[in-house]
Motif scaffolding. Structure first.
Motif, mmCIF file in Angstrom:
data_model
loop_
_atom_site.group_PDB
_atom_site.id
_atom_site.type_symbol
_atom_site.label_atom_id
_atom_site.label_comp_id
_atom_site.label_asym_id
_atom_site.label_seq_id
_atom_site.Cartn_x
_atom_site.Cartn_y
_atom_site.Cartn_z
ATOM 1 N N ALA A 155 0.814 -1.223 0.000
ATOM 2 C CA ALA A 155 0.000 0.000 0.000
ATOM 3 C C ALA A 155 0.843 1.267 0.000
ATOM 4 N N GLY A 156 2.090 1.159 0.424
ATOM 5 C CA GLY A 156 2.923 2.334 0.621
ATOM 6 C C GLY A 156 3.314 3.089 -0.629
ATOM 7 N N SER A 157 3.395 2.407 -1.762
ATOM 8 C CA SER A 157 3.844 3.102 -2.975
ATOM 9 C C SER A 157 2.879 4.204 -3.379
ATOM 10 N N ALA A 158 1.595 4.030 -3.094
ATOM 11 C CA ALA A 158 0.609 5.049 -3.468
ATOM 12 C C ALA A 158 0.364 6.064 -2.361
ATOM 13 N N SER A 159 0.565 5.665 -1.092
ATOM 14 C CA SER A 159 0.307 6.609 0.003
ATOM 15 C C SER A 159 1.491 7.538 0.269
ATOM 16 N N ALA A 160 2.704 7.096 -0.035
ATOM 17 C CA ALA A 160 3.892 7.891 0.269
ATOM 18 C C ALA A 160 3.930 9.248 -0.431
ATOM 19 N N PRO A 161 3.565 9.356 -1.724
ATOM 20 C CA PRO A 161 3.586 10.680 -2.364
ATOM 21 C C PRO A 161 2.652 11.682 -1.699
ATOM 22 N N LEU A 162 1.541 11.211 -1.160
ATOM 23 C CA LEU A 162 0.621 12.108 -0.459
ATOM 24 C C LEU A 162 1.299 12.690 0.772
ATOM 25 N N ARG A 163 1.997 11.844 1.496
ATOM 26 C CA ARG A 163 2.710 12.320 2.682
ATOM 27 C C ARG A 163 3.711 13.403 2.313
ATOM 28 N N SER A 164 4.525 13.133 1.310
ATOM 29 C CA SER A 164 5.571 14.078 0.916
ATOM 30 C C SER A 164 4.995 15.428 0.525
ATOM 31 N N ALA A 165 3.955 15.409 -0.295
ATOM 32 C CA ALA A 165 3.363 16.661 -0.758
ATOM 33 C C ALA A 165 2.715 17.436 0.384
ATOM 34 N N ALA A 166 2.002 16.732 1.253
ATOM 35 C CA ALA A 166 1.314 17.401 2.356
ATOM 36 C C ALA A 166 2.308 17.977 3.360
ATOM 37 N N GLU A 167 3.358 17.238 3.649
ATOM 38 C CA GLU A 167 4.347 17.732 4.612
ATOM 39 C C GLU A 167 5.052 18.983 4.086
ATOM 40 N N LYS A 168 5.281 19.042 2.788
ATOM 41 C CA LYS A 168 5.883 20.246 2.214
ATOM 42 C C LYS A 168 4.973 21.459 2.405
ATOM 43 N N ALA A 169 3.688 21.195 2.494
ATOM 44 C CA ALA A 169 2.715 22.272 2.693
ATOM 45 C C ALA A 169 2.432 22.508 4.174
ATOM 46 N N GLY A 170 3.154 21.788 5.051
ATOM 47 C CA GLY A 170 2.998 21.984 6.482
ATOM 48 C C GLY A 170 1.889 21.188 7.125
ATOM 49 N N SER A 171 1.433 20.106 6.456
ATOM 50 C CA SER A 171 0.323 19.313 6.974
ATOM 51 C C SER A 171 0.758 17.872 7.262
ATOM 52 N N SER A 172 0.232 17.300 8.344
ATOM 53 C CA SER A 172 0.501 15.895 8.672
ATOM 54 C C SER A 172 -0.728 15.029 8.401
ATOM 55 N N ASP A 173 -1.631 15.517 7.533
ATOM 56 C CA ASP A 173 -2.871 14.786 7.237
ATOM 57 C C ASP A 173 -2.623 13.396 6.659
ATOM 58 N N PHE A 174 -1.485 13.232 5.993
ATOM 59 C CA PHE A 174 -1.217 11.959 5.313
ATOM 60 C C PHE A 174 0.074 11.312 5.825
ATOM 61 N N SER A 175 0.517 11.702 7.000
ATOM 62 C CA SER A 175 1.776 11.208 7.556
ATOM 63 C C SER A 175 1.534 10.080 8.553
ATOM 64 N N PRO A 176 2.380 9.048 8.548
ATOM 65 C CA PRO A 176 2.303 8.021 9.584
ATOM 66 C C PRO A 176 2.922 8.554 10.875
ATOM 67 N N LEU A 177 2.078 8.994 11.793
ATOM 68 C CA LEU A 177 2.534 9.590 13.044
ATOM 69 C C LEU A 177 2.617 8.488 14.102
ATOM 70 N N TRP A 178 3.593 7.603 13.921
ATOM 71 C CA TRP A 178 3.688 6.430 14.789
ATOM 72 C C TRP A 178 3.822 6.829 16.254
ATOM 73 N N SER A 179 3.055 6.139 17.098
ATOM 74 C CA SER A 179 3.083 6.380 18.537
ATOM 75 C C SER A 179 2.347 5.248 19.233
ATOM 76 N N GLY A 180 2.868 4.836 20.387
ATOM 77 C CA GLY A 180 2.144 3.889 21.202
ATOM 78 C C GLY A 180 1.024 4.572 21.958
ATOM 79 N N GLN A 181 0.230 3.775 22.674
ATOM 80 C CA GLN A 181 -0.888 4.345 23.419
ATOM 81 C C GLN A 181 -0.430 5.193 24.602
ATOM 82 N N ASN A 182 0.773 4.928 25.100
ATOM 83 C CA ASN A 182 1.288 5.679 26.243
ATOM 84 C C ASN A 182 2.493 6.501 25.806
#
Length: 353
Positions: A298-325
């Motif tokens: 799935a990553g080949s299609a989702s990765a370009p969205l992340r790159s473009a959005a982050e350049k615009a200052g958005s984390s809407d499409f970024s994998p914001l990895w974090s545990g529950q704590n």
């Protein structure tokens, strides 16, 4: 047996390998504090991996860990790939991208014999795996140079399998853990449980050391895990704000906000279940989408969205990895954090042998 005895570390702390948010700088800092620093290698090309290996072999104080994926590769399903691209197409249009330019490919390849030959001259002290283990002869080769082999288990059945296949220790990954689930015998998430439910069952059933992972964010958590029989603790999320981590500014901001209180397992970034802070794409497409191709396709299609959005200052499409704590996340040197994690654990010298 504690990790100090098994691995030769000074402290029973393993820094979890976290692809995309670290390089060897974090690994070296944790090693310097007496823990086991880990380097995520699944997304490194041969040249980059060699460069990191030279740094670790020359500069690491104490043992260090290389982490790889041992997943099975699957051929792409053209119909499913097209369904996934259709689901993502409106986001591409919104960001001014052309979805027809997406290149097929997995982005993450499993550990293979070519990689084994690359790392062998460096004789890494510890090699760990996610999604099972490679073939038995590969495990034997690592052990042959004196390396210890670790792998992640998300169920008791996986722990028993890893022990039978020759793992020196098992990392019991509770459902609270951030990043990718290490499951490999079943993708049924209902079979998985929290760290402090899984850990004692694994300790009772296995003859090899068990390392606790998931939801452990401070010294009290480490001490609690070891009171239940863990040989040590693997900690990831707490390191994300350390200066040695390469966590992006957008990711750091999310970790320090109220948003970090809401995490979920999602497959929209890679196709595999992974825990991260809920954001727009997770909310709108999932978080677990039936449209997403299996890991790691799935990553080949989702990765370009992340790159473009982050350049615009958005984390809407970024994998914001974090545990529950994420309560233990601190913007302090990783060496200090490592020592803090072990502060409530009795030193080896005080334990009767």
């Amino acid at each position: 047996m504690r990790l100090e005895q098994l691995l030769g570390t000074q402290l029973p702390i393993i820094q979890a390998p976290m692809a995309g948010v670290q390089n060897s700088a974090l690994t070296l800092a944790v090693c310097g504090a007496g823990g086991l620093g880990s380097l995520p290698c699944a997304m490194l090309g041969a040249e980059a991996l060699q460069q990191e290996l030279r740094l670790l072999s020359e500069q690491a104080q104490g043992p260090w860990n290389l982490n790889f994926f041992a997943h099975s590769t699957r051929p792409e399903d053209a119909v499913r790939t097209q369904r996934w691209r259709t689901a993502l197409a409106p986001y591409y249009t919104e960001l001014g991208l052309d979805i027809n330019t997406v290149q097929p490919g997995a982005g993450r390849r499993p550990f293979d014999r070519e990689t084994l030959e690359l790392i062998a001259p460096f004789r890494p002290p510890v090699v760990s795996f996610h999604f099972g283990l490679p073939d038995a002869d590969v495990v034997d080769r690592i052990k042959g140079w004196g390396g210890k082999v670790l792998s992640t288990a998300t169920t008791l059945a996986e722990g028993k399998w890893l022990q039978a296949q020759g793992a020196d220790a098992v990392i019991a990954q509770g459902l609270e853990a951030g990043g990718h689930r290490g499951h490999f015998l079943s993708t049924d998430l209902s079979l998985q449980m929290g760290t402090f439910a899984l850990l004692p069952q694994m300790v009772a059933a296995l003859d090899i050391p068990v390392i606790a992972a998931g939801g452990i964010a401070d010294a009290s958590g480490v001490a609690a895990a070891m009171a239940l029989g863990a040989a040590g603790a693997q900690v990831g999320t707490a390191y994300l704000l350390c200066p040695e981590a390469t966590t992006t500014d957008l990711h750091r901001t999310a970790l320090k906000s109220k948003r970090a209180q809401h995490t979920a397992l999602t497959n929209v970034f890679s196709g595999g279940a992974a825990r991260g802070i809920v954001n727009r794409i997770m909310h709108e497409l999932g978080p677990m989408s039936e449209l997403a191709p299996p890991f790691p396709l799935a990553g080949s299609a989702s990765a370009p969205l992340r790159s473009a959005a982050e350049k615009a200052g958005s984390s809407d499409f970024s994998p914001l990895w974090s545990g529950q704590n994420n309560s233990g996340c601190k913007a302090i040197p990783a060496a200090d954090l490592t020592r803090e994690m072990a502060a409530k654990v009795p030193p080896m010298a005080s334990i009767k042998q």
